[in-house]
Structure formats: structure tokens, C-alpha cells
Motif scaffolding. Structure first.
Motif, PDB file in Angstrom:
ATOM      1  N   ALA A  96       0.953 -74.336  -0.072  1.00 52.96           N
ATOM      2  CA  ALA A  96       1.079 -73.366  -1.396  1.00 52.96           C
ATOM      3  C   ALA A  96       1.308 -72.091  -0.686  1.00 52.96           C
ATOM      4  CB  ALA A  96      -0.059 -73.449  -2.370  1.00 52.96           C
ATOM      5  N   GLY A  97       0.973 -71.972   0.542  1.00 53.56           N
ATOM      6  CA  GLY A  97       0.977 -70.611   0.835  1.00 53.56           C
ATOM      7  C   GLY A  97       2.190 -70.141   1.522  1.00 53.56           C
ATOM      8  N   PHE A  98       3.139 -71.092   1.882  1.00 52.37           N
ATOM      9  CA  PHE A  98       4.135 -70.596   2.587  1.00 52.37           C
ATOM     10  C   PHE A  98       5.416 -70.780   1.646  1.00 52.37           C
ATOM     11  CE2 PHE A  98       7.123 -69.932   6.260  1.00 52.37           C
ATOM     12  CZ  PHE A  98       7.000 -68.773   6.508  1.00 52.37           C
ATOM     13  N   THR A  99       5.491 -71.551   0.759  1.00 51.37           N
ATOM     14  CA  THR A  99       6.558 -72.013   0.042  1.00 51.37           C
ATOM     15  C   THR A  99       7.139 -70.772  -0.424  1.00 51.37           C
ATOM     16  OG1 THR A  99       5.753 -73.965  -0.802  1.00 51.37           O
ATOM     17  CG2 THR A  99       7.627 -73.226  -2.036  1.00 51.37           C
ATOM     18  N   VAL A 100       6.530 -69.869  -1.251  1.00 50.25           N
ATOM     19  CA  VAL A 100       6.937 -68.529  -1.535  1.00 50.25           C
ATOM     20  C   VAL A 100       7.511 -67.582  -0.596  1.00 50.25           C
ATOM     21  CG1 VAL A 100       6.563 -66.489  -3.061  1.00 50.25           C
ATOM     22  CG2 VAL A 100       6.257 -68.755  -3.855  1.00 50.25           C
ATOM     23  N   HIS A 101       6.452 -67.328   0.492  1.00 51.11           N
ATOM     24  CA  HIS A 101       6.648 -66.749   1.607  1.00 51.11           C
ATOM     25  C   HIS A 101       7.956 -66.929   2.183  1.00 51.11           C
ATOM     26  CE1 HIS A 101       2.700 -64.369   1.508  1.00 51.11           C
ATOM     27  NE2 HIS A 101       2.585 -65.297   0.603  1.00 51.11           N
ATOM     28  N   SER A 102       8.248 -68.234   2.650  1.00 51.83           N
ATOM     29  CA  SER A 102       9.117 -68.598   3.391  1.00 51.83           C
ATOM     30  C   SER A 102      10.648 -68.019   2.716  1.00 51.83           C
ATOM     31  CB  SER A 102       9.167 -70.096   3.800  1.00 51.83           C
ATOM     32  OG  SER A 102       9.362 -70.863   2.686  1.00 51.83           O
ATOM     33  N   ALA A 103      10.822 -68.343   1.398  1.00 52.64           N
ATOM     34  CA  ALA A 103      11.964 -67.941   0.638  1.00 52.64           C
ATOM     35  C   ALA A 103      12.109 -66.762   0.768  1.00 52.64           C
ATOM     36  CB  ALA A 103      11.603 -68.607  -0.791  1.00 52.64           C
ATOM     37  N   ILE A 104      11.085 -65.788   0.671  1.00 52.40           N
ATOM     38  CA  ILE A 104      11.582 -64.422   0.865  1.00 52.40           C
ATOM     39  C   ILE A 104      11.794 -63.958   2.305  1.00 52.40           C
ATOM     40  CG2 ILE A 104      10.414 -61.891   0.534  1.00 52.40           C
ATOM     41  CD1 ILE A 104       8.790 -63.243  -1.728  1.00 52.40           C
ATOM     42  N   ASP A 150       8.491 -66.000 -14.055  1.00 50.24           N
ATOM     43  CA  ASP A 150       7.889 -66.833 -14.957  1.00 50.24           C
ATOM     44  C   ASP A 150       6.913 -67.924 -14.024  1.00 50.24           C
ATOM     45  OD1 ASP A 150       8.637 -65.409 -17.128  1.00 50.24           O
ATOM     46  OD2 ASP A 150      10.058 -66.805 -17.658  1.00 50.24           O
ATOM     47  N   PHE A 151       5.895 -68.311 -14.664  1.00 47.93           N
ATOM     48  CA  PHE A 151       4.989 -69.301 -13.692  1.00 47.93           C
ATOM     49  C   PHE A 151       5.559 -70.720 -14.280  1.00 47.93           C
ATOM     50  CE2 PHE A 151       0.842 -71.989 -14.500  1.00 47.93           C
ATOM     51  CZ  PHE A 151       0.531 -71.640 -13.026  1.00 47.93           C
ATOM     52  N   GLU A 152       5.574 -71.443 -13.063  1.00 45.79           N
ATOM     53  CA  GLU A 152       5.944 -72.691 -12.819  1.00 45.79           C
ATOM     54  C   GLU A 152       5.055 -73.671 -12.454  1.00 45.79           C
ATOM     55  OE1 GLU A 152       9.909 -73.681 -11.062  1.00 45.79           O
ATOM     56  OE2 GLU A 152      10.651 -71.557 -11.808  1.00 45.79           O
ATOM     57  N   GLY A 153       3.757 -73.270 -12.166  1.00 50.36           N
ATOM     58  CA  GLY A 153       2.599 -73.884 -11.504  1.00 50.36           C
ATOM     59  C   GLY A 153       2.385 -73.553 -10.083  1.00 50.36           C
ATOM     60  N   ILE A 154       1.591 -74.249  -9.438  1.00 52.91           N
ATOM     61  CA  ILE A 154       1.321 -74.096  -7.976  1.00 52.91           C
ATOM     62  C   ILE A 154       2.402 -74.092  -7.278  1.00 52.91           C
ATOM     63  CG2 ILE A 154      -0.095 -74.834  -6.003  1.00 52.91           C
ATOM     64  CD1 ILE A 154      -2.175 -76.200  -7.954  1.00 52.91           C
ATOM     65  N   THR A 155       2.781 -73.105  -6.367  1.00 50.14           N
ATOM     66  CA  THR A 155       3.812 -72.816  -5.704  1.00 50.14           C
ATOM     67  C   THR A 155       3.960 -73.698  -4.542  1.00 50.14           C
ATOM     68  OG1 THR A 155       2.665 -70.887  -4.579  1.00 50.14           O
ATOM     69  CG2 THR A 155       4.269 -70.476  -6.510  1.00 50.14           C
ATOM     70  N   VAL A 156       4.255 -75.018  -4.722  1.00 51.71           N
ATOM     71  CA  VAL A 156       4.421 -75.974  -3.484  1.00 51.71           C
ATOM     72  C   VAL A 156       5.801 -76.812  -3.555  1.00 51.71           C
ATOM     73  CG1 VAL A 156       1.835 -76.512  -3.452  1.00 51.71           C
ATOM     74  CG2 VAL A 156       3.293 -78.005  -4.883  1.00 51.71           C
ATOM     75  N   HIS A 157       6.532 -76.461  -4.614  1.00 49.57           N
ATOM     76  CA  HIS A 157       7.861 -76.965  -4.737  1.00 49.57           C
ATOM     77  C   HIS A 157       9.088 -76.224  -4.311  1.00 49.57           C
ATOM     78  CE1 HIS A 157       5.769 -80.298  -6.869  1.00 49.57           C
ATOM     79  NE2 HIS A 157       5.224 -79.415  -7.666  1.00 49.57           N
ATOM     80  N   ALA A 158       9.803 -76.383  -3.366  1.00 47.88           N
ATOM     81  CA  ALA A 158      10.647 -75.810  -2.691  1.00 47.88           C
ATOM     82  C   ALA A 158      11.665 -75.252  -3.858  1.00 47.88           C
ATOM     83  CB  ALA A 158      11.216 -76.605  -1.383  1.00 47.88           C
ATOM     84  N   ASP A 159      12.137 -76.339  -4.795  1.00 48.86           N
ATOM     85  CA  ASP A 159      13.253 -76.137  -5.796  1.00 48.86           C
ATOM     86  C   ASP A 159      12.791 -74.616  -6.626  1.00 48.86           C
ATOM     87  OD1 ASP A 159      11.121 -77.026  -7.323  1.00 48.86           O
ATOM     88  OD2 ASP A 159      12.559 -78.454  -8.237  1.00 48.86           O
ATOM     89  N   GLU A 160      11.802 -74.278  -6.592  1.00 51.98           N
ATOM     90  CA  GLU A 160      11.247 -72.927  -7.399  1.00 51.98           C
ATOM     91  C   GLU A 160      11.843 -71.736  -6.504  1.00 51.98           C
ATOM     92  OE1 GLU A 160       7.580 -70.382  -9.102  1.00 51.98           O
ATOM     93  OE2 GLU A 160       7.223 -72.545  -8.048  1.00 51.98           O
ATOM     94  N   ALA A 161      12.273 -72.097  -5.257  1.00 48.76           N
ATOM     95  CA  ALA A 161      12.749 -70.850  -4.626  1.00 48.76           C
ATOM     96  C   ALA A 161      14.041 -70.195  -4.994  1.00 48.76           C
ATOM     97  CB  ALA A 161      12.843 -71.205  -2.996  1.00 48.76           C
ATOM     98  N   PRO A 162      14.916 -70.803  -5.338  1.00 53.69           N
ATOM     99  CA  PRO A 162      16.249 -70.066  -6.010  1.00 53.69           C
ATOM    100  C   PRO A 162      16.137 -69.172  -7.243  1.00 53.69           C
ATOM    101  CG  PRO A 162      16.673 -72.272  -5.239  1.00 53.69           C
ATOM    102  CD  PRO A 162      15.323 -72.279  -5.151  1.00 53.69           C
ATOM    103  N   ARG A 163      15.164 -69.811  -8.061  1.00 47.63           N
ATOM    104  CA  ARG A 163      14.831 -69.110  -9.219  1.00 47.63           C
ATOM    105  C   ARG A 163      13.880 -67.832  -8.988  1.00 47.63           C
ATOM    106  NH1 ARG A 163      14.436 -74.561 -10.455  1.00 47.63           N
ATOM    107  NH2 ARG A 163      12.367 -74.604 -10.121  1.00 47.63           N
ATOM    108  N   LEU A 164      12.903 -68.202  -8.098  1.00 43.31           N
ATOM    109  CA  LEU A 164      12.099 -66.724  -7.466  1.00 43.31           C
ATOM    110  C   LEU A 164      13.060 -65.682  -7.026  1.00 43.31           C
ATOM    111  CD1 LEU A 164       8.548 -66.846  -6.209  1.00 43.31           C
ATOM    112  CD2 LEU A 164      10.486 -65.625  -5.006  1.00 43.31           C
ATOM    113  N   LEU A 165      13.864 -66.202  -6.184  1.00 47.11           N
ATOM    114  CA  LEU A 165      14.872 -65.299  -5.475  1.00 47.11           C
ATOM    115  C   LEU A 165      15.827 -64.531  -6.261  1.00 47.11           C
ATOM    116  CD1 LEU A 165      15.366 -67.277  -2.195  1.00 47.11           C
ATOM    117  CD2 LEU A 165      14.365 -64.945  -2.357  1.00 47.11           C
TER     118      LEU A 165
END
Length: 259
Positions: A96-104, A150-165
Motif C-alpha cells: 500500500a506504500g508504493f502504489t500511489v508513490h510509483s504512479a507519481i 476521492d477515496f477509493e479504499g486502501i491504495t493497493v490497486h494499480a487501476d486507481e493510478a490513472p484516476r489519481l494522476l
């Protein structure tokens, strides 16, 4: 690299990697000193320079299982853009630590450092419908700099990355709704002062909320304030002087991060 850390080097390691490790380890201890910790959770990631990696994207992250006050230059994990370990450390990487970080890191060329917190006041503002209020000295320095996701739950799913970006765009700070705060920067000190300013804005907003309606800051004044904020200016170190001062404070408490 700041002069305060004065790295002596480590046998068998590229000196630029050791400098980067010292800087990041010091930052983890600064977070611990400021109370920006969440047990063993949350992360600060920092890209290793090309002089170390030959141009490959490699990063340092905290070992999952250690409190920030236990992080040292030596025990930081080296990972690739997918979060795979590149060293023989016995400590795991928090998925959960690097999913968001890696996307950015992977999509914003200047995002060499990414920081994420769950501070009480930061999370309180992230949970509020209105988000960050433009009503105090610190939020006025962040005009046009804050994005929301917006909150999508614990950030462990890679498919959230495009929306976050998409939601982040090129803005340097992000409020993860119902979740916490995030900043990124070309340097660690710049990412730090961005996050510190956002945190202070949240602190003031939460403290003021019980006093009744706040005095708003006009958009024109906020634009001017953000423009005049010297802490973003490279001529004034872009956070380096602040970071150096806090490193000195950490050294007075516990300099074991240097090992």
C-alpha cells in the motif's frame, strides 16, 4: 545535498547513494520529531540519482515494520518502479506504500520525492466537504497548488493510478479525500516545505473551526501571497534552509539515523 549532513561515505556504496540515504533517513526522523507518524505506516520515497542507477528509476523507501524513529540510512530499502526490492534487506515493502508513490514517480518527471501522511488535522480537513479553506496565512500560500482525489479504499490497486494522476495533474500537493495529505517535489526539502505548509494550514483551519465563521482571504490576495512566498523560490533554497535547521534539531535528539 545539504552541508549539514556532511556524509562520510560507506565502503562499497556509491557516495551519491549514501548521500541520498542520509537525507531520506534524516527526513524520517524529522517526521517522527514532528509527530507525523502513523505507527509503522505511511511513506516518504526518494529517487536515487542517475549517477547511481545509470538512468534507471530506483527509489528508497522505509522498511515495512519499522517506526520512523528506527529508520537509518543503512536500513532503507532500494526498490524499482514496481516496488520490487533491489537489495538483500530482510524487511518487506508495504504494497500500500508504493502504489500511489510509483504512479507519481513514474509519470511526473520532477517528482523525485513523494511524501504521504495521515496526521489528525490533515485527515480531518481531508474528510471535510469543503476541503482546504482559503482563510489563513498558510492556505493563502497554496493558491492553485492543491489537488483532490476521492477515496477509493486502501491504495493497493494499480487501476486507481490513472484516476489519481488525472486528478493530481501538475499540482504539487494532493488532498486524498477521507485519507490524508501528499506532496511531491524535485527535491526532498521542497516536497517537505510544501507538505509542512499544507499541514499548518490544516492545523489552523481545524483550530479555528470552533470559533465561528472565518474571515476569508480573497483570491487576489491569495494569488499575491503564493507568488510572494519565498519558501518556494530556488533563490532562497526552496526549503533547504528549513530542512537543515530541522536536521540540526534531530541530531540533538538522536543521530543514529546516520548509521
Amino acid at each position: 545535498m545539504n552541508a549539514i549532513l556532511k556524509p562520510a561515505g560507506k565502503p562499497g556504496m556509491h557516495p551519491d547513494e549514501w548521500k541520498t540515504r542520509l537525507e531520506l533517513a534524516a527526513c524520517y526522523r524529522i517526521f517522527a520529531m514532528l509527530g507525523w507518524t502513523e505507527m509503522i505506516y505511511n511513506h516518504i520515497t526518494l529517487r536515487l540519482p542517475d549517477s547511481v542507477t545509470g538512468g534507471q528509476k530506483q527509489f528508497l523507501i522505509n522498511p515495512f515494520g519499522l517506526h520512523y524513529s528506527e529508520v537509518t540510512a543503512s536500513n532503507l530499502l532500494k526498490i524499482d518502479i514496481k516496488g520490487n526490492k533491489l537489495d538483500d534487506s530482510p524487511w518487506p515493502v508495504n504494497p500500500a506504500g508504493f502504489t500511489v508513490h510509483s504512479a507519481i514517480h513514474d509519470n511526473l518527471a520532477d517528482a523525485h520525492c513523494v511524501m504521504h501522511t495521515h496526521t489528525t488535522n490533515g485527515l480531518a480537513v481531508a474528510c471535510s466537504q469543503g476541503g482546504l479553506a482559503q482563510n489563513n496565512f498558510y492556505s493563502a500560500q497554496l493558491h492553485g497548488m492543491v489537488a483532490y482525489h476521492d477515496f477509493e479504499g486502501i491504495t493497493v490497486h494499480a487501476d486507481e493510478a490513472p484516476r489519481l494522476l488525472k486528478n493530481l495533474g501538475d499540482k504539487p500537493v494532493l488532498i486524498l479525500r477521507n485519507h490524508g495529505l501528499l506532496s511531491w517535489g524535485k527535491t526532498l526539502p521542497l516536497a517537505f516545505v510544501r507538505l509542512w505548509t499544507l499541514q499548518r494550514a490544516c492545523d489552523v483551519q481545524v483550530a479555528q473551526a470552533g470559533l465561528g465563521p472565518a474571515l476569508p482571504v480573497s483570491e487576489a490576495v491569495a494569488i499575491k501571497t503564493t507568488h510572494d512566498s519565498f519558501q518556494w523560490d530556488q533563490r532562497f533554497g526552496a526549503g533547504q534552509d528549513v530542512f537543515d535547521a530541522l536536521v540540526r534539531q534531530v541530531d540533538k535528539i538522536d543521530a543514529s539515523y546516520r548509521t
